[in-house]
Design a protein around this motif. Structure first.
Motif, PDB file in Angstrom:
ATOM      1  N   SER A   4       0.825  -1.208   0.000  1.00 56.73           N
ATOM      2  CA  SER A   4       0.000   0.000   0.000  1.00 56.73           C
ATOM      3  C   SER A   4       0.859   1.258   0.000  1.00 56.73           C
ATOM      4  O   SER A   4       2.015   1.243   0.441  1.00 56.73           O
ATOM      5  CB  SER A   4      -0.925   0.006   1.224  1.00 56.73           C
ATOM      6  N   VAL A   5       0.277   2.351  -0.491  1.00 52.40           N
ATOM      7  CA  VAL A   5       0.948   3.656  -0.487  1.00 52.40           C
ATOM      8  C   VAL A   5       1.288   4.039   0.950  1.00 52.40           C
ATOM      9  O   VAL A   5       0.476   3.874   1.866  1.00 52.40           O
ATOM     10  CB  VAL A   5       0.060   4.720  -1.149  1.00 52.40           C
ATOM     11  N   GLY A   6       2.509   4.532   1.140  1.00 48.29           N
ATOM     12  CA  GLY A   6       2.967   4.925   2.466  1.00 48.29           C
ATOM     13  C   GLY A   6       3.724   3.838   3.205  1.00 48.29           C
ATOM     14  O   GLY A   6       4.313   4.102   4.261  1.00 48.29           O
ATOM     15  N   GLN A   7       3.727   2.625   2.672  1.00 49.22           N
ATOM     16  CA  GLN A   7       4.405   1.509   3.333  1.00 49.22           C
ATOM     17  C   GLN A   7       5.910   1.582   3.109  1.00 49.22           C
ATOM     18  O   GLN A   7       6.380   1.905   2.016  1.00 49.22           O
ATOM     19  CB  GLN A   7       3.862   0.185   2.786  1.00 49.22           C
ATOM     20  N   ARG A   8       6.691   1.287   4.154  1.00 45.96           N
ATOM     21  CA  ARG A   8       8.144   1.240   4.039  1.00 45.96           C
ATOM     22  C   ARG A   8       8.578  -0.115   3.490  1.00 45.96           C
ATOM     23  O   ARG A   8       8.146  -1.157   3.972  1.00 45.96           O
ATOM     24  CB  ARG A   8       8.812   1.479   5.403  1.00 45.96           C
ATOM     25  N   VAL A   9       9.431  -0.077   2.483  1.00 45.16           N
ATOM     26  CA  VAL A   9       9.873  -1.309   1.831  1.00 45.16           C
ATOM     27  C   VAL A   9      11.353  -1.189   1.464  1.00 45.16           C
ATOM     28  O   VAL A   9      11.925  -0.103   1.428  1.00 45.16           O
ATOM     29  CB  VAL A   9       9.059  -1.603   0.547  1.00 45.16           C
ATOM     30  N   ALA A  10      11.938  -2.338   1.177  1.00 46.90           N
ATOM     31  CA  ALA A  10      13.304  -2.405   0.665  1.00 46.90           C
ATOM     32  C   ALA A  10      13.332  -3.432  -0.457  1.00 46.90           C
ATOM     33  O   ALA A  10      12.422  -4.260  -0.592  1.00 46.90           O
ATOM     34  CB  ALA A  10      14.282  -2.782   1.772  1.00 46.90           C
ATOM     35  N   TYR A  11      14.383  -3.384  -1.263  1.00 47.88           N
ATOM     36  CA  TYR A  11      14.497  -4.322  -2.378  1.00 47.88           C
ATOM     37  C   TYR A  11      15.960  -4.468  -2.744  1.00 47.88           C
ATOM     38  O   TYR A  11      16.822  -3.637  -2.385  1.00 47.88           O
ATOM     39  CB  TYR A  11      13.712  -3.816  -3.603  1.00 47.88           C
ATOM     40  N   SER A  12      16.250  -5.526  -3.458  1.00 46.09           N
ATOM     41  CA  SER A  12      17.565  -5.699  -4.079  1.00 46.09           C
ATOM     42  C   SER A  12      17.350  -6.222  -5.488  1.00 46.09           C
ATOM     43  O   SER A  12      16.265  -6.710  -5.833  1.00 46.09           O
ATOM     44  CB  SER A  12      18.424  -6.685  -3.279  1.00 46.09           C
ATOM     45  N   MET A  13      18.367  -6.079  -6.322  1.00 44.36           N
ATOM     46  CA  MET A  13      18.325  -6.529  -7.703  1.00 44.36           C
ATOM     47  C   MET A  13      17.221  -5.843  -8.498  1.00 44.36           C
ATOM     48  O   MET A  13      16.575  -6.438  -9.363  1.00 44.36           O
ATOM     49  CB  MET A  13      18.200  -8.057  -7.767  1.00 44.36           C
ATOM     50  N   GLY A  14      17.002  -4.550  -8.192  1.00 43.36           N
ATOM     51  CA  GLY A  14      16.085  -3.729  -8.968  1.00 43.36           C
ATOM     52  C   GLY A  14      16.871  -2.600  -9.613  1.00 43.36           C
ATOM     53  O   GLY A  14      17.364  -1.721  -8.913  1.00 43.36           O
TER      54      GLY A  14
END
Length: 322
Positions: A78-88
């Motif tokens: 959802s909008v406003g959610q904190r997230v992280a990613y790799s290989m993007g």
């Protein structure tokens, strides 16, 4: 939005701060406003052309931030959610679009900088220690670049697995940092032949596995550090690519195993991604895994960050802040 881009391959000076259109998420994607961007050695391979990419190119493959918008079909974020990613790809920017199934929710107890610093290198250390060569209690392992981002995390995880850990570093300062993160023995490769020292420390037997992110300059010495039936894990090229070699050399040195893995194949499914990411983030949250972060660089200073990284003068993780 502001972004770092290179239009030709070369040294750090090809990294240029530019203005680009803010991307729009398509179906199954999310737009992330980045608050912390991870720098990894593979970014230098893209910049130099060792790993070819389409030009012009915005480097970077890891970050953390807040979801600004989601595309059609995204229902579990959802909008406003904190997230992280790799290989993007495209992370050296203020905004990036990432496939939603590649995003990992960030627990409240973990900062954006911690999340951006640990995800890619932490999952790399996880697959190396749990899957590529599953470390067993009582194993002796050799970790090159023991004071680097992966090296520090892998040392800690190998100790969790019950291993005796030998690391190589270039300076006394890095040696002390490696010891603080669990290394049992530290070899200053600038002063000592690491292969001879490994043999001495293991009573002539050699280690069960070598985790080598250095590449060309350590390859032969790494093979000679292994005991019969040992495993050579080559997962980086900091000193250059390993040159072609005859497979028969693995036989003559003790029926050794050799592998050249990459993280992407170990997180192909969302279930695999979340399994490794959750383990790493939970270790950080509980204090079992210490994440060392260098003083962050401004986005505009990406070229200097690359100089520092390639100059082997850094320890732990490098970040850019938009």
């Amino acid at each position: 939005m502001r972004a770092i881009q290179f239009a030709q391959t070369g040294g750090p000076d090809v990294l240029t701060l530019v203005d680009l259109p803010t991307p729009t998420p398509g179906p199954g994607e999310a737009l992330i406003r980045l608050t912390a961007i991870g720098i990894n050695y593979i970014d230098t391979y893209h910049r130099t052309g060792l790993y070819p990419v389409p030009l012009p190119y915005v480097p970077g493959s890891e970050g953390a931030g807040v979801i600004e918008a989601v595309g059609e079909g995204v229902t579990d974020l959802s909008v406003g959610q904190r997230v992280a990613y790799s290989m993007g790809p495209g992370s050296y920017a203020e905004y990036v679009v990432v496939p939603a199934d590649r995003l990992v929710p960030v627990p409240d107890e973990i900062t954006d900088q911690q999340a951006a610093a640990v995800l890619l290198q932490g999952m790399t250390a996880h697959y190396l220690a749990f899957t590529t060569y599953p470390i067993r209690p009582g194993d002796t392992v050799l970790v090159h670049a023991g004071a680097g981002g992966v090296g520090l995390l892998l040392t800690q995880i190998a100790r969790m697995r019950g291993a005796r850990v030998i690391t190589t570093v270039s300076t006394e300062e890095k040696a002390e940092l490696s010891r603080q993160n669990g290394a049992d023995e530290v070899i200053l490769y600038t002063q000592t032949d690491f292969t001879a020292e490994v043999r001495r420390l293991t009573g002539g037997q050699g280690v069960h596995v070598v985790y080598d992110s250095v590449g060309k300059s350590t390859f032969e010495g790494s093979l000679d550090s292994l005991r019969p039936l040992g495993t050579m894990v080559s997962f980086g090229n900091a000193s250059g690519a390993v040159p072609p070699f005859a497979p028969a050399i693995l036989n003559t040195k003790g029926s050794l195993m050799f592998t050249r893995p990459a993280l992407g194949h170990y997180i192909l499914t969302r279930a695999a991604l979340l399994e490794r990411a959750t383990a790493v983030l939970n270790w950080v949250r509980s204090g079992q895994l210490n994440v060392r972060i260098q003083p962050p660089y401004a986005l505009a200073d990406a070229a200097q960050a690359h100089r520092d990284l390639e100059g082997r003068g850094t320890t732990g993780k490098l970040l850019l802040l938009p």
